[in-house]
Motif scaffolding. Structure first.
Motif, PDB file in Angstrom:
ATOM      1  N   ARG A  10      53.011  -5.205  33.453  1.00 42.82           N
ATOM      2  CA  ARG A  10      52.070  -6.208  34.040  1.00 42.82           C
ATOM      3  C   ARG A  10      51.218  -5.755  33.020  1.00 42.82           C
ATOM      4  N   TYR A  11      50.736  -4.608  33.402  1.00 45.54           N
ATOM      5  CA  TYR A  11      49.125  -3.664  32.632  1.00 45.54           C
ATOM      6  C   TYR A  11      48.849  -4.215  30.924  1.00 45.54           C
ATOM      7  N   ALA A  12      50.152  -3.874  30.824  1.00 46.27           N
ATOM      8  CA  ALA A  12      50.364  -4.111  28.744  1.00 46.27           C
ATOM      9  C   ALA A  12      49.344  -4.975  28.089  1.00 46.27           C
ATOM     10  N   PRO A  13      49.220  -6.444  28.558  1.00 47.33           N
ATOM     11  CA  PRO A  13      48.046  -7.263  27.970  1.00 47.33           C
ATOM     12  C   PRO A  13      46.471  -6.129  27.845  1.00 47.33           C
ATOM     13  N   GLY A  14      46.571  -5.694  29.284  1.00 51.05           N
ATOM     14  CA  GLY A  14      44.827  -5.281  29.671  1.00 51.05           C
ATOM     15  C   GLY A  14      44.907  -3.552  27.987  1.00 51.05           C
ATOM     16  N   CYS A  15      45.955  -2.776  29.059  1.00 46.55           N
ATOM     17  CA  CYS A  15      46.096  -2.129  27.992  1.00 46.55           C
ATOM     18  C   CYS A  15      45.702  -1.715  26.672  1.00 46.55           C
ATOM     19  N   ALA A  16      46.423  -2.562  25.673  1.00 46.22           N
ATOM     20  CA  ALA A  16      46.470  -2.904  24.267  1.00 46.22           C
ATOM     21  C   ALA A  16      45.267  -3.363  23.792  1.00 46.22           C
ATOM     22  N   LEU A  17      44.337  -4.899  24.691  1.00 48.73           N
ATOM     23  CA  LEU A  17      43.044  -5.302  25.010  1.00 48.73           C
ATOM     24  C   LEU A  17      41.586  -4.279  24.978  1.00 48.73           C
ATOM     25  N   ALA A  18      42.609  -3.095  25.381  1.00 48.96           N
ATOM     26  CA  ALA A  18      41.485  -1.688  25.442  1.00 48.96           C
ATOM     27  C   ALA A  18      40.776  -1.205  24.683  1.00 48.96           C
ATOM     28  N   ALA A  19      42.069  -0.607  24.293  1.00 49.24           N
ATOM     29  CA  ALA A  19      42.587   0.416  22.878  1.00 49.24           C
ATOM     30  C   ALA A  19      41.949  -0.025  22.198  1.00 49.24           C
ATOM     31  N   ILE A  20      41.386  -1.390  21.823  1.00 50.20           N
ATOM     32  CA  ILE A  20      41.267  -2.437  20.454  1.00 50.20           C
ATOM     33  C   ILE A  20      39.602  -2.462  20.973  1.00 50.20           C
ATOM     34  N   ILE A  21      39.238  -2.811  21.696  1.00 48.19           N
ATOM     35  CA  ILE A  21      37.791  -2.788  22.064  1.00 48.19           C
ATOM     36  C   ILE A  21      36.925  -1.998  22.593  1.00 48.19           C
ATOM     37  N   VAL A  22      37.597  -0.177  22.734  1.00 48.89           N
ATOM     38  CA  VAL A  22      37.113   0.828  23.623  1.00 48.89           C
ATOM     39  C   VAL A  22      36.077   0.973  21.967  1.00 48.89           C
ATOM     40  N   PRO A  23      37.926   1.646  21.213  1.00 46.28           N
ATOM     41  CA  PRO A  23      36.732   2.364  19.710  1.00 46.28           C
ATOM     42  C   PRO A  23      36.035   1.027  19.277  1.00 46.28           C
ATOM     43  N   ASP A  24      36.218   0.392  19.366  1.00 40.86           N
ATOM     44  CA  ASP A  24      35.168  -1.027  18.683  1.00 40.86           C
ATOM     45  C   ASP A  24      33.916  -0.799  19.023  1.00 40.86           C
ATOM     46  N   LEU A  25      33.095  -0.679  20.281  1.00 38.97           N
ATOM     47  CA  LEU A  25      32.294  -0.214  21.381  1.00 38.97           C
ATOM     48  C   LEU A  25      31.349   0.789  20.769  1.00 38.97           C
ATOM     49  N   LEU A  26      32.906   1.816  21.082  1.00 41.25           N
ATOM     50  CA  LEU A  26      31.860   3.129  20.642  1.00 41.25           C
ATOM     51  C   LEU A  26      31.597   4.252  19.611  1.00 41.25           C
ATOM     52  N   LEU A  27      32.716   3.794  18.375  1.00 36.64           N
ATOM     53  CA  LEU A  27      32.576   3.871  17.065  1.00 36.64           C
ATOM     54  C   LEU A  27      31.375   3.292  16.915  1.00 36.64           C
ATOM     55  N   THR A  28      30.598   4.299  15.470  1.00 35.51           N
ATOM     56  CA  THR A  28      29.803   4.030  14.423  1.00 35.51           C
ATOM     57  C   THR A  28      29.958   4.706  13.280  1.00 35.51           C
ATOM     58  N   ASN A  29      30.755   4.211  12.637  1.00 29.76           N
ATOM     59  CA  ASN A  29      30.931   5.104  11.019  1.00 29.76           C
ATOM     60  C   ASN A  29      31.435   6.259  11.756  1.00 29.76           C
ATOM     61  N   GLY A  30      32.543   6.114  12.008  1.00 31.26           N
ATOM     62  CA  GLY A  30      32.997   7.098  12.109  1.00 31.26           C
ATOM     63  C   GLY A  30      33.135   8.267  13.353  1.00 31.26           C
ATOM     64  N   GLN A  31      31.799   7.905  14.294  1.00 32.56           N
ATOM     65  CA  GLN A  31      31.395   8.914  14.905  1.00 32.56           C
ATOM     66  C   GLN A  31      31.115   8.120  16.486  1.00 32.56           C
ATOM     67  N   VAL A  32      31.182   8.628  17.465  1.00 32.96           N
ATOM     68  CA  VAL A  32      31.663   8.058  18.552  1.00 32.96           C
ATOM     69  C   VAL A  32      29.430   8.272  19.651  1.00 32.96           C
ATOM     70  N   GLU A  33      29.001   7.347  19.152  1.00 34.22           N
ATOM     71  CA  GLU A  33      27.317   6.853  19.976  1.00 34.22           C
ATOM     72  C   GLU A  33      27.690   6.104  20.696  1.00 34.22           C
ATOM     73  N   ILE A  34      27.011   7.166  21.846  1.00 38.48           N
ATOM     74  CA  ILE A  34      27.299   6.940  23.210  1.00 38.48           C
ATOM     75  C   ILE A  34      25.492   6.927  23.547  1.00 38.48           C
TER      76      ILE A  34
END
Length: 107
Positions: free
Chosen positions: A42-66
């Motif tokens: 049941r949690y697989a779709p949410g985990c897949a979505l998080a795996a796609i979205i979180v790196p896009d939100l946190l990475l800028t030019n390959g560097q973590v930018e928080i």
């Protein structure tokens, strides 16, 4: 590689993909998964979505930018807060994109 070797690889990969994907469709109704596995899936779709979205939100030019200088992260956090209040996915998408555009253009 020769032309026939390339075509052989394409045919074999097509066959392997077909077998791997159709196996569950052909015999899936004969196999019953344990209750614990069904609950975990049941949690697989949410985990897949998080795996796609979180790196896009946190990475800028390959560097973590928080921080507040990252417009995608800021828009994502505001969109998450918006969703928690409104509980409407389509409105959240529009809100998040509007906030991101507003921040990115510096208006």
């Amino acid at each position: 590689m020769n032309d026939w070797e390339v075509w052989l690889v394409i045919v074999l990969l097509t066959l392997a993909t077909f077998i791997a994907r159709s196996g569950f469709w052909l015999v899936g109704h004969h196999i019953s998964l344990p209750k614990r596995v069904q609950e975990a899936l049941r949690y697989a779709p949410g985990c897949a979505l998080a795996a796609i979205i979180v790196p896009d939100l946190l990475l800028t030019n390959g560097q973590v930018e928080i921080g507040l200088s990252n417009p995608r992260l800021l828009a994502g956090l505001l969109a998450t807060a918006f969703f928690l209040v409104r509980r409407n996915m389509l409105q959240t998408i529009f809100f998040g994109m509007a906030v991101f555009t507003y921040i990115r253009l510096g208006l």
